[in-house]
Design a protein around this motif. Structure first.
Motif, PDB file in Angstrom:
ATOM      1  N   ARG A  35       0.822  -1.210   0.000  1.00  0.00           N
ATOM      2  CA  ARG A  35       0.000   0.000   0.000  1.00  0.00           C
ATOM      3  C   ARG A  35       0.853   1.256   0.000  1.00  0.00           C
ATOM      4  N   PRO A  39       2.820   4.431  -1.533  1.00  0.00           N
ATOM      5  CA  PRO A  39       2.760   5.234  -2.764  1.00  0.00           C
ATOM      6  C   PRO A  39       3.909   4.927  -3.725  1.00  0.00           C
ATOM      7  N   GLN A  65       5.156   2.000  -4.261  1.00  0.00           N
ATOM      8  CA  GLN A  65       4.713   0.814  -4.991  1.00  0.00           C
ATOM      9  C   GLN A  65       3.663   1.194  -6.025  1.00  0.00           C
ATOM     10  N   TYR A  66       2.712   2.023  -5.587  1.00  0.00           N
ATOM     11  CA  TYR A  66       1.658   2.442  -6.508  1.00  0.00           C
ATOM     12  C   TYR A  66       2.253   3.080  -7.763  1.00  0.00           C
ATOM     13  N   ARG A  67       3.204   3.972  -7.517  1.00  0.00           N
ATOM     14  CA  ARG A  67       3.807   4.678  -8.636  1.00  0.00           C
ATOM     15  C   ARG A  67       4.394   3.706  -9.648  1.00  0.00           C
ATOM     16  N   ASP A  87      -3.984  -5.452  -8.841  1.00  0.00           N
ATOM     17  CA  ASP A  87      -3.843  -4.033  -9.170  1.00  0.00           C
ATOM     18  C   ASP A  87      -4.889  -3.497 -10.132  1.00  0.00           C
ATOM     19  N   TRP A 129      -5.982   0.117 -10.415  1.00  0.00           N
ATOM     20  CA  TRP A 129      -5.135   1.143 -11.035  1.00  0.00           C
ATOM     21  C   TRP A 129      -5.327   1.251 -12.533  1.00  0.00           C
TER      22      TRP A 129
END
Ligand code: ADP
Ligand code: MG
Length: 697
Positions: free
Chosen positions: A221, A223, A225-227, A656, A659
């Protein structure tokens, strides 16, 4: 001067030719590549767990003293040595065992030594144990500090130790810290999404600095990783879109908007097309009219009537002077398609031919001559169709049936079979329902249609889970149905790796049924039989000469015998849900009330039962596929081939999905001319050498 990240790994301390070779195996050749070699997972070694509070199943770190240690032999007469030790802290005792060990490991476990061990805790014969933990000797007067942050675990390859990778990576991480690297993505986009910049995101993933970061990372969780998840998925999408653009630029057979033959066939069919079939057919016609190569995936649940749509679509191609080819995954299915196409197309004067792997010598050369001369206007077969020795006169249209497992590279291989300069139109048909958003990211290079309606009059199939004990009464039920004119599939499954065992199981069941039901004609079909034998067995069942068909999962796809109304699947827990759904789709096609019986062992576990319960409770392919994806992951469901060229470093297609909209937006933005450099950078970072995405031959 070359930026440090472009330099080869040999510039790093401790990397000689041998190690460089091993790193090359992991696809790592520049220092930048190393940065993108992201941790597979993380371990929390920031604290010590008292032995007394260890829970089996957890990976834990303990610090304890060796009570005693000794080397045993596992079994009399076998020189299997085991290092068995006992460690204790002031809260409890744990056994530690090594089945493989060297002298220096053995030395660590001297009585009285204090050790730190990290490994998975289990219980064996009522006592706690760890097998092969990572072990470190502690100097009691001067104990080394515990790590303050999560410990990353990197993907490695044989002969490459985790610690060596870490040592090398650390040098690159240090350079990133001191010398930095250019930010590939627009700052405004990062700000808008609250994503960290490249440098801090990289540093954070390779060496999380604090508890807050560690906690987020542990739950995927963070950011950072999200990026990178969004970045990686966008890069894949861009690569596929680029491929698509290149294909669409190619010259393609001009298909005239001729509908005469198509209408004739439509009139002669014994049924009306469903609305969904008509819609998809229209989409195919629009593709032809667009003057660009068609590359379309058509998804339609089992029995939705994909075949006839494909046959109809061949007709304008033939009227325009081109040939069409249909490729099926099995000979059984190719044979069935051949018969259908003959029946539909020959009355219109179309030359239909089948080419099988078994066609050899004169027969084969006669057939390949007909393909080369163009006399064969529609050619149906298995992969044998695409051997180099098969030359088409004017191939204009290729249909792949049940081929969702085709990866990008297979799609390419077949394209090369077409005439120089012309890219044949391609239609890929599959029954595997893939959620639309997922399909868009896996198949960004394809157009996507759905036949989301079954022909009218289909009966729901009643599915039940029946235990082995009821086999005898099940056999009586089968006999009863056959006496009333019905037919039955009896499918034997075994673990996929062993086709031989699966065939054996089918043979045994076949013999048993022949004995128990002497009044009924029983057929047998499995993968080890000769193509002609298989064909004969299917034909006999189709014509109702045999009443029961014992089969392996070779009949999974496509086989169409409307009179069959009972499907028995032995050991269904060994199959994926989507596969069971495919099998079940063989019944419920005719006027009879239909049943699918999942014949299970008594000892079936809770998890397996829950899985089968999904099949029992719904007949909706999408629901089943979604559950199957959840349970088994994308790689399994979509086939290893599929994921072979879609392996991700950080993204996970199932996890994911939330996303995807952002991925799409980023990819769209990156296609703008002002981001040409950023796009190239993105592709280089995440796709790298994997040229197969963009090389359209
Ligand atoms: P799938 O999509 O699983 O490949 P098929 O093409 O094998 O399905 O079609 C299943 C059966 O339904 C075949 O017997 C076919 O002739 C029949 N069929 C196809 N379209 C229709 C329709 N519109 N109405 C009635 N039956 C149809
Ligand atoms: Mg089919």
């Amino acid at each position: 001067m070359e930026h440090w990240s472009e330099q080869g790994l040999r510039y790093l301390k401790g990397v000689g030719p041998k190690l460089a070779d091993k790193l090359q195996k992991l696809g790592l050749s520049s220092q930048r590549d190393l940065l993108f070699h992201l941790p597979l997972r993380y371990e929390d070694r920031t604290f010590i767990t008292p032995v007394g509070s260890l829970q089996p199943g957890q990976r834990c770190q303990i610090e304890a003293e060796v009570l005693h240690a000794g080397v045993h032999f596992r079994r009399a007469g076998r020189s299997r040595r085991v290092l068995a030790t006992k460690l204790a802290d002031n809260s409890g005792v744990i056994a530690i065992r090594f089945f493989y060990f060297n002298a220096s490991q053995q030395k660590l476990f001297e009585k009285g030594n204090r050790l730190r061990c990290f490994g998975e805790v289990r219980t064996a014969q009522g006592e706690l144990e760890m097998i092969h933990p990572e072990t470190e000797l502690i100097d009691i007067d001067n104990p080394s500090a515990l790590p303050q942050t999560l410990t990353p675990i990197y993907p490695t390859t044989e002969g490459l130790h985790q610690l060596s990778i870490k040592r090398i990576l650390q040098q690159v991480i240090d350079k990133l810290k001191t010398d930095g690297i250019a930010e590939p993505l627009p700052q405004a986009w990062l700000d808008k999404n609250d994503f960290p910049d490249f440098k801090s995101a990289m540093l954070c993933l390779h060496s999380p600095q604090n508890k807050a970061d560690s906690d987020l990372i542990a739950y995927n969780r963070h950011p950072a990783q999200y990026r990178f998840i969004v970045e990686e998925l966008a890069a894949h999408r861009l690569a596929l879109l680029e491929r698509r653009r290149q294909i669409r630029r190619r010259k393609t057979p001009a298909i005239a908007p001729q509908r005469d033959m198509l209408e004739k066939l439509r009139q002669s069919l014994p049924f009306e097309l469903t609305g969904a079939q008509r819609r998809v057919l229209d989409e195919l016609m629009q593709d032809f009219a667009a003057g660009k190569p068609m590359i379309r995936l058509v998804q339609g649940d089992v029995g939705s009537g994909k075949t006839v749509v494909a046959a109809l679509a061949c007709l304008p191609v033939i009227e325009s002077g081109y040939q069409a080819a249909l490729m099926a995954p099995t000979e059984i299915l190719a044979e069935q398609h051949y018969r259908n196409f003959q029946q539909w197309l020959e009355p219109l004067g179309v030359g239909v031919l089948n080419l099988m792997g078994a066609d050899k010598g004169k027969k084969r050369s006669a057939k390949t001559d007909m393909i080369a001369s163009g006399e064969a206007q529609v050619v149906i077969g298995t992969h044998a169709l695409f051997q180099a020795s098969v030359e088409f006169n004017r191939l204009g249209f290729i249909i792949f049936d049940e081929q969702h497992r085709f990866g990008v590279d297979q799609r390419l291989a077949l394209q090369r079979k077409t005439r120089a300069g012309e890219m044949a139109h391609q239609l890929i048909m599959t029954a595997t329902p893939i959620p639309r958003t997922l399909a868009m990211s896996i198949y960004a290079d394809l157009d996507y249609s759905q036949i989301d309606e079954l022909p009218p009059g289909r009966k729901p199939v009643t599915t039940s889970i029946v235990s082995e004990q009821q086999r005898a009464s099940l056999i009586q039920r089968v006999a009863g149905s056959c006496a009333e004119g019905g037919q039955v599939y009896w499918v034997c499954t075994l673990i996929e790796e062993s086709e031989a065992l699966q065939c054996e199981a089918a043979e045994l069941t076949y013999e048993a049924l022949c004995q128990q039901l002497p009044q009924l004609a029983v057929g047998l079909v499995h993968g080890r039989m000769k193509p002609a034998q298989k064909e004969a067995a299917i034909a006999a069942f189709k014509q109702g000469e045999t009443k029961i068909l014992v089969a392996t999962t070779v009949i999974e796809v496509g086989v169409d015998v409307p009179n069959a109304s009972i499907m028995i699947i032995e050991n269904p827990e060994r199959l994926g849900l989507a596969q069971i759904h495919q099998l079940r789709g063989r019944v419920g096609r005719g006027v009879r009330e239909s049943f699918c019986i999942l014949l299970v062992k008594n000892s079936l576990g809770e998890a397996a039962r829950t899985r089968l319960e999904i099949i029992r409770s719904t007949q909706d392919g999408f629901t089943i596929a979604a559950k199957d994806l959840e349970i088994r992951g994308a790689g399994e469901v979509l086939g290893t081939r599929q994921t072979g060229d879609m392996s991700f470093r950080i993204a996970d297609l199932i996890r994911d999905q939330k996303w995807f909209p952002r991925v799409e937006a980023l990819a769209k933005m990156m296609q703008l001319p002002e981001y040409a450099n950023a796009r190239a950078e993105l592709l280089r970072n995440w796709i790298g050498e994997r040229q197969d995405y963009t090389d359209v031959g």
